[in-house]
Motif scaffolding. Structure first.
Motif, PDB file in Angstrom:
ATOM      1  N   THR A   1       0.851  -1.200   0.000  1.00  7.58           N
ATOM      2  CA  THR A   1       0.000   0.000   0.000  1.00  7.58           C
ATOM      3  C   THR A   1       0.884   1.246   0.000  1.00  7.58           C
ATOM      4  O   THR A   1       0.597   2.234  -0.675  1.00  7.58           O
ATOM      5  CB  THR A   1      -0.911   0.014   1.251  1.00  7.58           C
ATOM      6  OG1 THR A   1      -1.542  -1.253   1.350  1.00  7.58           O
ATOM      7  CG2 THR A   1      -1.957   1.116   1.174  1.00  7.58           C
ATOM      8  N   ILE A   2       1.954   1.190   0.787  1.00  5.61           N
ATOM      9  CA  ILE A   2       2.921   2.293   0.733  1.00  5.61           C
ATOM     10  C   ILE A   2       3.941   1.943  -0.356  1.00  5.61           C
ATOM     11  O   ILE A   2       4.571   0.877  -0.306  1.00  5.61           O
ATOM     12  CB  ILE A   2       3.640   2.490   2.094  1.00  5.61           C
ATOM     13  CG1 ILE A   2       2.631   2.876   3.166  1.00  5.61           C
ATOM     14  CG2 ILE A   2       4.736   3.546   1.979  1.00  5.61           C
ATOM     15  CD1 ILE A   2       3.222   3.099   4.547  1.00  5.61           C
ATOM     16  N   LYS A   3       4.033   2.838  -1.322  1.00  2.57           N
ATOM     17  CA  LYS A   3       4.899   2.549  -2.483  1.00  2.57           C
ATOM     18  C   LYS A   3       5.987   3.602  -2.615  1.00  2.57           C
ATOM     19  O   LYS A   3       5.905   4.669  -2.006  1.00  2.57           O
ATOM     20  CB  LYS A   3       4.057   2.592  -3.765  1.00  2.57           C
ATOM     21  CG  LYS A   3       3.012   1.517  -3.875  1.00  2.57           C
ATOM     22  CD  LYS A   3       2.288   1.655  -5.217  1.00  2.57           C
ATOM     23  CE  LYS A   3       1.353   0.497  -5.482  1.00  2.57           C
ATOM     24  NZ  LYS A   3       0.325   0.287  -4.442  1.00  2.57           N
ATOM     25  N   GLY A   4       6.943   3.315  -3.457  1.00  6.44           N
ATOM     26  CA  GLY A   4       8.024   4.269  -3.726  1.00  6.44           C
ATOM     27  C   GLY A   4       7.584   5.348  -4.705  1.00  6.44           C
ATOM     28  O   GLY A   4       6.451   5.321  -5.224  1.00  6.44           O
ATOM     29  N   TYR A   5       8.470   6.288  -4.983  1.00  6.12           N
ATOM     30  CA  TYR A   5       8.203   7.449  -5.836  1.00  6.12           C
ATOM     31  C   TYR A   5       7.698   7.044  -7.229  1.00  6.12           C
ATOM     32  O   TYR A   5       6.838   7.687  -7.815  1.00  6.12           O
ATOM     33  CB  TYR A   5       9.506   8.262  -5.938  1.00  6.12           C
ATOM     34  CG  TYR A   5       9.497   9.377  -6.932  1.00  6.12           C
ATOM     35  CD1 TYR A   5       8.698  10.514  -6.743  1.00  6.12           C
ATOM     36  CD2 TYR A   5      10.298   9.317  -8.078  1.00  6.12           C
ATOM     37  CE1 TYR A   5       8.708  11.549  -7.665  1.00  6.12           C
ATOM     38  CE2 TYR A   5      10.307  10.348  -8.993  1.00  6.12           C
ATOM     39  CZ  TYR A   5       9.508  11.459  -8.796  1.00  6.12           C
ATOM     40  OH  TYR A   5       9.518  12.481  -9.703  1.00  6.12           O
ATOM     41  N   THR A   6       8.237   5.942  -7.756  1.00  9.35           N
ATOM     42  CA  THR A   6       7.822   5.537  -9.112  1.00  9.35           C
ATOM     43  C   THR A   6       6.637   4.560  -9.087  1.00  9.35           C
ATOM     44  O   THR A   6       6.307   3.955 -10.104  1.00  9.35           O
ATOM     45  CB  THR A   6       9.001   4.878  -9.869  1.00  9.35           C
ATOM     46  OG1 THR A   6       9.441   3.740  -9.105  1.00  9.35           O
ATOM     47  CG2 THR A   6      10.148   5.840 -10.065  1.00  9.35           C
ATOM     48  N   GLY A   7       6.040   4.397  -7.914  1.00  7.80           N
ATOM     49  CA  GLY A   7       4.824   3.571  -7.816  1.00  7.80           C
ATOM     50  C   GLY A   7       5.072   2.089  -7.622  1.00  7.80           C
ATOM     51  O   GLY A   7       4.149   1.277  -7.716  1.00  7.80           O
TER      52      GLY A   7
END
Ligand code: F6P
Length: 538
Positions: free
Chosen positions: A130-136
């Protein structure tokens, strides 16, 4: 209330223990075992999934009773009450000592309860993506940046509970060693890497240097300043964390009343919860809480942490050992000795008593160790035949985790066999008879027999646990925490400060300025020559 200030050497029990040491000078573990058929009754404790056997220590029933009297005279029960009540027993820092509250499921501290919920929800969101990095992209790797108590506990626990881990890889960066930081980073994909920056003070040089390197790495590799999704922080210094650029929702609290080395039960344990899931992390806390209850409620002679602390005091203050070996018979616990080094040595390595006077008796031991059987092929020679008394804790498990019975039987036969060898030894007569039975000639026997003698009489304590799981690990670590506390109470020292780490930090920071500027100040010749060599100045 503050802890009593009782010099242990002035107690009646201490004086009697000195006499007792002399009375026992002709006894050995072998003779004590043949005289006392009831040793296991009073020198072992069965509790929950723990079987603790300290009968292979060089003492008899009278000694043991005197040790329990020593604990009473030093007011251990009162001290335990003060600990759990949250009294300001960390006097030199004017703080309570409440790491036990972090694992108290009946706590009335709403902030601690809220932290637990936050750990639960945050770790679930990292695990399920659910929590993702900057690039999704979903995170695949988590890096814990912290040092000392902000590193050793989670690192040890995650390694210990590897069997229960999910697919996320957890890494640790602690040292201010750029080479190590680069070695870790070079294996990682910035799009899928999440950093947890852990620092109670948020001023620690190592951690801030590494956190800044990580920040620059993400910014450069992802070509963005939008890095907030890749970082969270755990600290008491919320302003500094915000200045660093951490998203407010990604800040986790630490408390003044929990020392760094006792902190993994709260937010510092976030990496543990991410690695094994919150349900398992909760079991880890429950195990520790169960041991707290045992410590609070059991009578001295059936109280595992108190008894093991007393055995330790007997070995160091009366029998003269300066070190203690920690020998877990499982690779999962290979980081336990490192973790316990900080827990025990930073806590009890003190030479000033609670009245501010210089101490004239032995306190904190040197803690070291490694896993059995590896260490049998490394340093056990010295324990068996060296000239030093090195009491060892053996930690073993009745059942393995992957169920390989053949290996486990071999592992545990070594566990029991080593303790037996350390206790019984091997006499010259036995060796000569054996050599004779092999038809060796007299000359060879005379030449070689002495080298094969094992004196034996080396103390060991066995902590045998059903199986390694989050709950039993929680119990084990909580047990050692309470041993640290009990020894500190009896040694009349403050276990929860760590002034001894300050001087080196101050000097390093002054010298850094000189190294950076090349302007070398006046020092002793050795220091000056080190600085000049680093700067290539002749
Ligand atoms: O140098 C010792 C110490 O203060 C430890 O007690 C502590 O666990 C460690 O440094 C890290 O400190 P911090 O969590 O404040 O970065």
């Amino acid at each position: 209330m503050s802890l009593h200030k009782i010099n242990p050497t002035k107690t009646k029990a201490w004086k009697k223990l000195i006499e007792q040491k002399d009375n026992l000078s002709t006894e050995t573990l072998n003779s004590l075992f043949s005289k006392e058929s009831n040793r296991l009754n009073y020198l072992s404790i069965k509790w929950d999934c723990f079987d603790v056997d300290f009968s292979k220590n060089i003492l008899n029933e009278k000694t043991f009773n005197l040790l329990t009297e020593l604990a009473e005279e030093c007011k251990i029960s009162d001290s335990i009450k003060m600990l759990f009540n949250g009294d300001e027993i960390n006097e030199t820092e004017e703080r309570s000592v409440l790491h036990t509250e972090l694992r108290n499921f009946k706590t009335s501290n709403s902030s601690i309860m809220a932290d637990r919920e936050k750990i639960k929800s945050f770790s679930s969101k990292i695990i399920d993506g659910t929590i993702k990095g900057y690039t999704g992209k979903k995170f695949t790797d988590v890096v814990n940046i912290g040092i000392g108590g902000s590193d050793l506990g989670p690192k040890m626990a995650i390694e210990a509970l590897k069997f229960y881990k999910n697919s996320l890889n957890i890494h640790f960066i602690s040292n201010v060693d750029g080479d190590h930081t680069e070695e870790v980073l070079k294996t990682l994909n910035p799009e899928t890497t999440f950093f947890i920056v852990v620092s109670k003070t948020f001023t620690t040089q190592e951690t801030l240097t590494n956190a800044n390197l990580a920040k620059k790495w993400i910014e450069k590799k992802l070509d963005t300043k939008e890095i907030q999704n890749h970082f969270c922080a755990i600290s008491t210094n919320i302003d500094a964390v915000k200045d660093f650029g951490i998203n407010e929702n990604y800040i986790f609290k630490m408390y003044d009343f929990v020392g760094g080395r006792f902190s993994m039960w709260g937010s510092v344990g976030l990496s543990i919860s991410i690695s094994i899931g919150y349900d398992n992390f909760k079991k880890f806390l429950i195990g520790a809480e169960k041991m707290d209850k045992h410590f609070k409620e059991s009578p001295i002679e059936k109280n595992i942490p108190i008894c093991l602390a007393l055995i330790g005091i007997w070995n160091s203050n009366f029998l003269g050992s300066h070190t203690q070996g920690i020998i877990p018979y499982t690779e999962y616990l290979n980081l336990l000795p490192n973790y316990l080094q900080q827990s025990m040595m930073e806590s009890n390595g003190k030479n000033i008593d609670r009245s501010g006077e210089r101490i004239n008796y032995s306190t904190g031991n040197i803690i070291w160790g490694g896993t059995g059987t590896n260490t049998q092929h490394a340093f056990f020679q010295l324990i068996h035949q060296g000239d030093k008394l090195i009491p060892c804790d053996f930690i073993g498990f009745k059942k393995s985790l992957h169920g390989n019975k053949d290996s486990h039987n071999k592992l545990m036969s070594n566990y029991v066999g080593q303790m037996q060898a350390l206790m019984k030894g091997r006499s010259l007569n036995e060796i000569v008879s054996e050599m004779e039975s092999k038809n060796m000639d007299e000359e060879t026997i005379n030449k070689n027999a002495n080298f094969k003698v094992f004196d034996g009489n080396k103390p060991t304590t066995s902590i045998l646990i059903d199986q390694l799981n989050p709950e039993s690990l929680g119990m084990l670590i909580s047990m050692y925490e309470h041993i640290v506390f009990t020894k500190g109470v009896i040694w009349n020292i403050f276990s929860f400060d760590q002034w001894g780490v300050e001087l080196g930090k101050v000097l390093a920071s002054k010298l850094l300025t000189e190294i950076e500027s090349g302007e070398i100040g006046n020092h002793d010749h050795s220091t000056e020559s080190h600085l000049k060599k680093l700067k290539n100045i002749s």
